[in-house]
Design an enzyme around this catalytic site. Structure first.
Site, PDB file in Angstrom:
ATOM      1  N   GLN A  93      50.080  50.168  14.786  1.00 46.01           N
ATOM      2  CA  GLN A  93      49.205  49.036  14.501  1.00 46.01           C
ATOM      3  C   GLN A  93      48.950  48.934  13.011  1.00 46.01           C
ATOM      4  O   GLN A  93      48.784  49.931  12.319  1.00 46.01           O
ATOM      5  CB  GLN A  93      47.889  49.201  15.250  1.00 46.01           C
ATOM      6  N   SER A 176      51.287  56.704  15.458  1.00 48.03           N
ATOM      7  CA  SER A 176      50.156  56.308  16.292  1.00 48.03           C
ATOM      8  C   SER A 176      50.643  55.606  17.559  1.00 48.03           C
ATOM      9  O   SER A 176      51.301  56.221  18.390  1.00 48.03           O
ATOM     10  CB  SER A 176      49.192  55.436  15.482  1.00 48.03           C
ATOM     11  N   LEU A 177      50.368  54.316  17.697  1.00 45.90           N
ATOM     12  CA  LEU A 177      50.882  53.550  18.827  1.00 45.90           C
ATOM     13  C   LEU A 177      52.385  53.737  18.991  1.00 45.90           C
ATOM     14  O   LEU A 177      52.907  53.809  20.108  1.00 45.90           O
ATOM     15  CB  LEU A 177      50.559  52.066  18.615  1.00 45.90           C
ATOM     16  N   ARG A 201      45.039  51.175  26.676  1.00 42.92           N
ATOM     17  CA  ARG A 201      44.689  51.863  25.426  1.00 42.92           C
ATOM     18  C   ARG A 201      44.083  50.888  24.426  1.00 42.92           C
ATOM     19  O   ARG A 201      43.054  51.164  23.797  1.00 42.92           O
ATOM     20  CB  ARG A 201      45.946  52.506  24.842  1.00 42.92           C
ATOM     21  N   HIS A 293      41.665  57.231  15.400  1.00 45.00           N
ATOM     22  CA  HIS A 293      41.949  58.652  15.168  1.00 45.00           C
ATOM     23  C   HIS A 293      40.740  59.396  14.608  1.00 45.00           C
ATOM     24  O   HIS A 293      40.867  60.307  13.784  1.00 45.00           O
ATOM     25  CB  HIS A 293      43.175  58.823  14.268  1.00 45.00           C
ATOM     26  N   GLN A 342      45.707  62.086  20.617  1.00 50.35           N
ATOM     27  CA  GLN A 342      45.971  61.414  19.348  1.00 50.35           C
ATOM     28  C   GLN A 342      45.070  60.210  19.117  1.00 50.35           C
ATOM     29  O   GLN A 342      44.977  59.712  18.005  1.00 50.35           O
ATOM     30  CB  GLN A 342      47.446  61.020  19.220  1.00 50.35           C
TER      31      GLN A 342
END
Length: 397
Positions: A93, A176-177, A201, A293, A342
């Site tokens: 993202q 991340s994503l 999510r 995060h 995460q």
């Protein structure tokens, strides 16, 4: 090739079971949002195809990988000329932009991927990617599915133009994503379930973001900077002004002189106002809605973890590296345990790149392909390992 016939059969066999209730978009946040998210996760059914023809594991890449399904159990260092192998990276993202995926529509497989994603999500994701508006695309609940699906669609271009890059890929990672995208590519998560998982999510993280005025910022700093002290002082400054449980910490490890800080807006303002005091050169806010995060995302973990437990996770066909520690996932149980972490743990991207590209002096590096919107991961690679960057390419959505 992404078979259109298989997509149609998959629609008939499973979409009625896996797509959300008919709507024009994700549900609006409200006082019952946490309960709704948990209920949604708890009823996340794992589709069981009725016939072999209905079976469609993930995407068509994994069966043709150079090493086969046992590769995940072997060393992540191939025994052939590294220049004939590849690593594929996926963005997260923040890489989104209006118009992304438009150049991929000439590839039938990319169009099919979006068609299936639209069915699962219950709204026109492709139209949002191509036409915007930007304000909507930047919302977490829409942005995360958009970046993931666009990244997988970009693989269709890579497959058409450089098929060996997919056939000879031995490792993958995502920021991340993008880690979920990498798990789909590696055959660990089925595409339709992964899209639904990302939707849960994204909605959970969107809701968590709306509970606190928070954000993220990229920080460039000098070697003698006191970034840790700056974050600690920002937290204390917030506490002195009556804020309960403020947050300010490193959320993304990018490269030696660059990190992403996440926390309450007041904490970020403190850093911006005191840059020189702590040796910080530049602070730039990111186009995200919350402090990802960090512990400010804690409420998003349970809905995501519940949904993940409903999916049958397969052994990754190629090595997939975790954001939590940069290391390779060992097995499906490791994925089940590690992936939810995460959401609240820092992204150890710099450490991941060191693990992926560590070589003896004089050895060649594999080719690297960043698949998805933006060119950020390639830029970071240049800062971490310039020699590996020399053989890196963008397949931009």
């Amino acid at each position: 090739m992404f078979s259109r016939t298989l997509v149609r059969r998959f629609h008939r066999a499973s979409l009625l079971q896996c797509k959300p209730e008919a709507s024009k978009g994700p549900p609006s946040p409200g006082s019952e949002k946490v309960k709704d998210l948990l209920d949604n996760a708890a009823t996340f059914e794992d589709v069981r195809p009725q016939t072999q023809e209905d079976s469609w594991a993930t995407l068509p890449y994994v069966d043709g990988t150079f090493f086969g399904r046992n590769q995940a159990m072997k060393s992540n260092r191939p025994k052939i000329d590294p220049r004939e192998t590849s690593i594929i990276l996926f963005p997260g993202q923040g890489a989104q932009y209006v118009g992304m995926a438009s150049r991929l529509l000439k590839f039938p497989g990319a169009r099919d991927i979006f068609a299936l994603a639209n069915e699962v999500l219950g709204y026109d994701l492709l139209k949002l990617c191509v036409e915007g508006p930007r304000e909507k695309l930047d919302q977490t609940m829409y942005c995360q599915p958009a970046v993931m699906v666009s990244s997988l669609a970009a693989l269709e271009q890579l497959k058409e133009e450089r098929p060996n890059a997919i056939d000879n890929c031995f490792a993958t990672a995502g920021f991340s994503l993008g880690e979920i995208t990498a798990l789909v590519f590696a055959g660990a998560l089925p595409f339709d379930k992964a899209v639904k998982l990302v939707q849960i999510r994204a909605e959970a993280m969107q809701w968590a973001s709306e509970q606190h005025k928070s954000g993220m910022a990229t920080v460039l700093f000098s070697p003698d900077a006191r970034l840790g002290e700056a974050c600690k002082d920002a937290v204390n400054w917030c506490i002195q002004r009556g804020m309960e449980n403020p947050e300010c910490r490193i959320a993304n490890y990018l490269y030696p002189s660059c990190k992403v800080i996440a926390g309450n807006i007041e904490a970020l303002k403190f850093l911006e106002a005191n840059m020189k005091k702590y040796g910080l050169k530049r602070i730039k806010r990111l186009p995200v809605s919350g402090a990802f995060h960090t512990e400010l995302m804690a409420s998003a973990v349970e809905p995501f973890a519940r949904a993940l437990k409903k999916i049958k996770i397969e052994e990754p066909i190629i090595s997939v590296h975790s954001n939590v520690d940069g290391k390779r996932y060992r097995n499906p149980g490791h994925i089940l345990n590690q992936l939810p972490k995460q959401i609240v743990r820092p992204v150890k991207w710099e450490q991941t790149l060191h693990n992926l590209y560590e070589r003896k002096s004089g050895e060649f590096f594999p080719r690297t392909f960043e698949c998805g919107p933006g060119k950020g991961l390639k830029a970071i690679l240049k800062q971490v390992n310039a020699k590996a960057w020399d053989s890196s390419f963008n397949i931009e959505a």
